[in-house]
Design a protein around this motif. Structure first.
Motif, mmCIF file in Angstrom:
data_model
loop_
_atom_site.group_PDB
_atom_site.id
_atom_site.type_symbol
_atom_site.label_atom_id
_atom_site.label_comp_id
_atom_site.label_asym_id
_atom_site.label_seq_id
_atom_site.Cartn_x
_atom_site.Cartn_y
_atom_site.Cartn_z
ATOM 1 N N GLY A 167 0.794 -1.223 0.000
ATOM 2 C CA GLY A 167 0.000 0.000 0.000
ATOM 3 C C GLY A 167 0.827 1.273 0.000
ATOM 4 N N ARG A 168 2.145 1.141 0.105
ATOM 5 C CA ARG A 168 3.006 2.325 0.093
ATOM 6 C C ARG A 168 3.574 2.568 -1.296
ATOM 7 N NH1 ARG A 168 7.091 2.477 5.273
ATOM 8 N NH2 ARG A 168 5.655 1.742 6.901
ATOM 9 N N LYS A 169 3.843 3.832 -1.581
ATOM 10 C CA LYS A 169 4.564 4.169 -2.792
ATOM 11 C C LYS A 169 6.065 3.919 -2.575
ATOM 12 C CE LYS A 169 1.254 7.423 -4.734
ATOM 13 N NZ LYS A 169 0.135 6.765 -4.088
ATOM 14 N N CYS A 170 6.791 3.896 -3.686
ATOM 15 C CA CYS A 170 8.229 3.608 -3.659
ATOM 16 C C CYS A 170 8.985 4.924 -3.884
ATOM 17 C CB CYS A 170 8.559 2.601 -4.764
ATOM 18 S SG CYS A 170 10.292 2.126 -4.824
ATOM 19 N N LEU A 171 9.872 5.266 -2.954
ATOM 20 C CA LEU A 171 10.678 6.477 -3.058
ATOM 21 C C LEU A 171 12.120 6.072 -3.338
ATOM 22 C CD1 LEU A 171 10.948 9.579 -2.781
ATOM 23 C CD2 LEU A 171 11.352 9.208 -0.320
ATOM 24 N N THR A 188 5.890 5.392 -8.157
ATOM 25 C CA THR A 188 7.334 5.468 -7.922
ATOM 26 C C THR A 188 7.833 6.890 -8.148
ATOM 27 O OG1 THR A 188 7.563 3.169 -8.642
ATOM 28 C CG2 THR A 188 9.567 4.494 -8.567
ATOM 29 N N ILE A 189 8.599 7.387 -7.179
ATOM 30 C CA ILE A 189 9.158 8.737 -7.218
ATOM 31 C C ILE A 189 10.668 8.609 -7.146
ATOM 32 C CG2 ILE A 189 9.299 10.934 -5.945
ATOM 33 C CD1 ILE A 189 6.554 9.677 -4.616
ATOM 34 N N ILE A 190 11.383 9.430 -7.910
ATOM 35 C CA ILE A 190 12.840 9.451 -7.815
ATOM 36 C C ILE A 190 13.297 10.844 -7.427
ATOM 37 C CG2 ILE A 190 13.106 9.803 -10.322
ATOM 38 C CD1 ILE A 190 15.791 8.210 -10.064
ATOM 39 N N LEU A 191 14.182 10.888 -6.435
ATOM 40 C CA LEU A 191 14.775 12.131 -5.946
ATOM 41 C C LEU A 191 16.249 12.078 -6.318
ATOM 42 C CD1 LEU A 191 13.566 14.375 -3.930
ATOM 43 C CD2 LEU A 191 14.972 13.278 -2.217
ATOM 44 N N ASP A 192 16.696 12.973 -7.204
ATOM 45 C CA ASP A 192 18.052 12.866 -7.737
ATOM 46 C C ASP A 192 18.535 14.243 -8.166
ATOM 47 O OD1 ASP A 192 20.392 12.064 -9.360
ATOM 48 O OD2 ASP A 192 19.490 10.060 -9.354
ATOM 49 N N ASN A 193 19.834 14.496 -7.983
ATOM 50 C CA ASN A 193 20.391 15.786 -8.404
ATOM 51 C C ASN A 193 20.795 15.789 -9.874
ATOM 52 O OD1 ASN A 193 22.682 14.012 -7.665
ATOM 53 N ND2 ASN A 193 23.917 15.803 -8.170
ATOM 54 N N HIS A 227 8.608 12.440 -15.496
ATOM 55 C CA HIS A 227 7.355 12.714 -14.780
ATOM 56 C C HIS A 227 7.315 12.086 -13.385
ATOM 57 C CE1 HIS A 227 5.206 14.675 -18.109
ATOM 58 N NE2 HIS A 227 5.863 13.817 -18.882
ATOM 59 N N ASN A 228 8.347 11.305 -13.064
ATOM 60 C CA ASN A 228 8.424 10.677 -11.735
ATOM 61 C C ASN A 228 9.443 11.365 -10.838
ATOM 62 O OD1 ASN A 228 7.648 8.441 -13.804
ATOM 63 N ND2 ASN A 228 6.986 7.650 -11.823
ATOM 64 N N ALA A 229 10.058 12.425 -11.340
ATOM 65 C CA ALA A 229 11.215 12.988 -10.655
ATOM 66 C C ALA A 229 10.874 14.203 -9.795
ATOM 67 C CB ALA A 229 12.271 13.380 -11.678
ATOM 68 N N VAL A 230 11.530 14.244 -8.644
ATOM 69 C CA VAL A 230 11.593 15.445 -7.818
ATOM 70 C C VAL A 230 13.046 15.907 -7.895
ATOM 71 C CG1 VAL A 230 11.348 16.407 -5.503
ATOM 72 C CG2 VAL A 230 9.759 14.631 -6.284
ATOM 73 N N ASN A 287 -0.546 10.572 -1.175
ATOM 74 C CA ASN A 287 -1.984 10.497 -1.442
ATOM 75 C C ASN A 287 -2.338 10.584 -2.925
ATOM 76 O OD1 ASN A 287 -2.637 10.469 1.386
ATOM 77 N ND2 ASN A 287 -2.120 12.645 1.422
ATOM 78 N N ALA A 288 -1.356 10.806 -3.777
ATOM 79 C CA ALA A 288 -1.627 10.967 -5.210
ATOM 80 C C ALA A 288 -2.042 9.634 -5.821
ATOM 81 C CB ALA A 288 -0.391 11.507 -5.922
ATOM 82 N N GLN A 289 -3.034 9.679 -6.690
ATOM 83 C CA GLN A 289 -3.446 8.468 -7.417
ATOM 84 C C GLN A 289 -2.311 7.974 -8.305
ATOM 85 O OE1 GLN A 289 -6.252 7.055 -5.932
ATOM 86 N NE2 GLN A 289 -6.916 6.624 -8.017
ATOM 87 N N ASP A 290 -1.685 8.926 -9.012
ATOM 88 C CA ASP A 290 -0.560 8.626 -9.893
ATOM 89 C C ASP A 290 0.400 9.794 -9.764
ATOM 90 O OD1 ASP A 290 1.221 8.425 -12.109
ATOM 91 O OD2 ASP A 290 -0.265 7.310 -13.272
ATOM 92 N N VAL A 291 1.602 9.533 -9.273
ATOM 93 C CA VAL A 291 2.530 10.641 -9.007
ATOM 94 C C VAL A 291 2.877 11.411 -10.275
ATOM 95 C CG1 VAL A 291 3.503 9.476 -6.994
ATOM 96 C CG2 VAL A 291 4.630 9.202 -9.221
#
Length: 196
Positions: free
Chosen positions: A24-28, A137-142, A152-155, A181-185
């Protein structure tokens, strides 16, 4: 890049099946160098860690600085996401750094250079190979080159080297908490807007 194939010939996902505590969790997905820490082979004043690494039969000390707020950031994210550190670094360097950075094992999985896709000389982190829904799935990257397949998945985050007044990880926490809480990040993370 060697690809493990399952019996029907499709590539084996980079991650194992999701553990029950992460259902139930998203992947960071978090980058390591210049996102969470900065490492140098040259001595720096007051390093957070000194990590010895064997490179071509010689031992070298990496002097590691933690980005301000990283401990609290990892703790908070580990409570609400399945956290993956995905680095283009070699495991013989990144593993001992992560052992020190994350002694409580907040990070569920670690992926290294051999899991990257070499695309035009860049190490790309192909989120479609993780075995998790890409919309979760969200990716945090410099490094924008790292997520060129999934903008579209990047922060995006700025590269960090040693600024003691940096607050980017702390500032991102409320945004990343809301993103659970986003349906689709991908509907939230517009690649042309800086969120940090």
């Amino acid at each position: 890049m060697p690809v493990n194939l399952v019996q029907d010939g499709t590539p084996r996902p980079l991650l194992p099946a999701i553990a029950s505590k992460y259902l139930g969790r998203k992947c960071l997905v978090l980058d390591l160098d210049e996102t969470l820490v900065h490492s140098s082979l040259k001595p720096v004043p007051a390093p957070d860690y000194i990590v010895p690494v064997e490179i071509e039969n010689n031992w070298h000390n990496f002097y590691v600085l933690k980005r301000p707020g990283v401990d609290n950031f990892l703790r908070k994210m580990g409570e609400i996401y399945e956290v993956v550190v995905f680095t283009a670094s070699l495991s013989k360097y990144a593993d001992p750094v992560l052992d020190k950075l994350d002694p409580g094992r907040t990070v569920a999985h670690r992926l290294f250079r051999e899991s990257c896709f070499n695309h035009r000389g860049n190490y790309v982190k192909d989120l479609s190979q993780l075995g998790r829904p890409v919309g979760d799935t969200i990716i945090l990257d410099n490094s924008p080159a790292s997520y060129i397949f999934h903008p579209h998945n990047a922060v995006p985050v700025s590269s960090w080297f040693n600024d003691p007044h940096d607050t980017e990880l702390t500032d991102l926490c409320p945004f990343l908490e809301d993103l659970t809480n986003a349906q689709d990040v991908r509907g939230v993370l517009n690649p042309f807007v800086q969120h940090a």
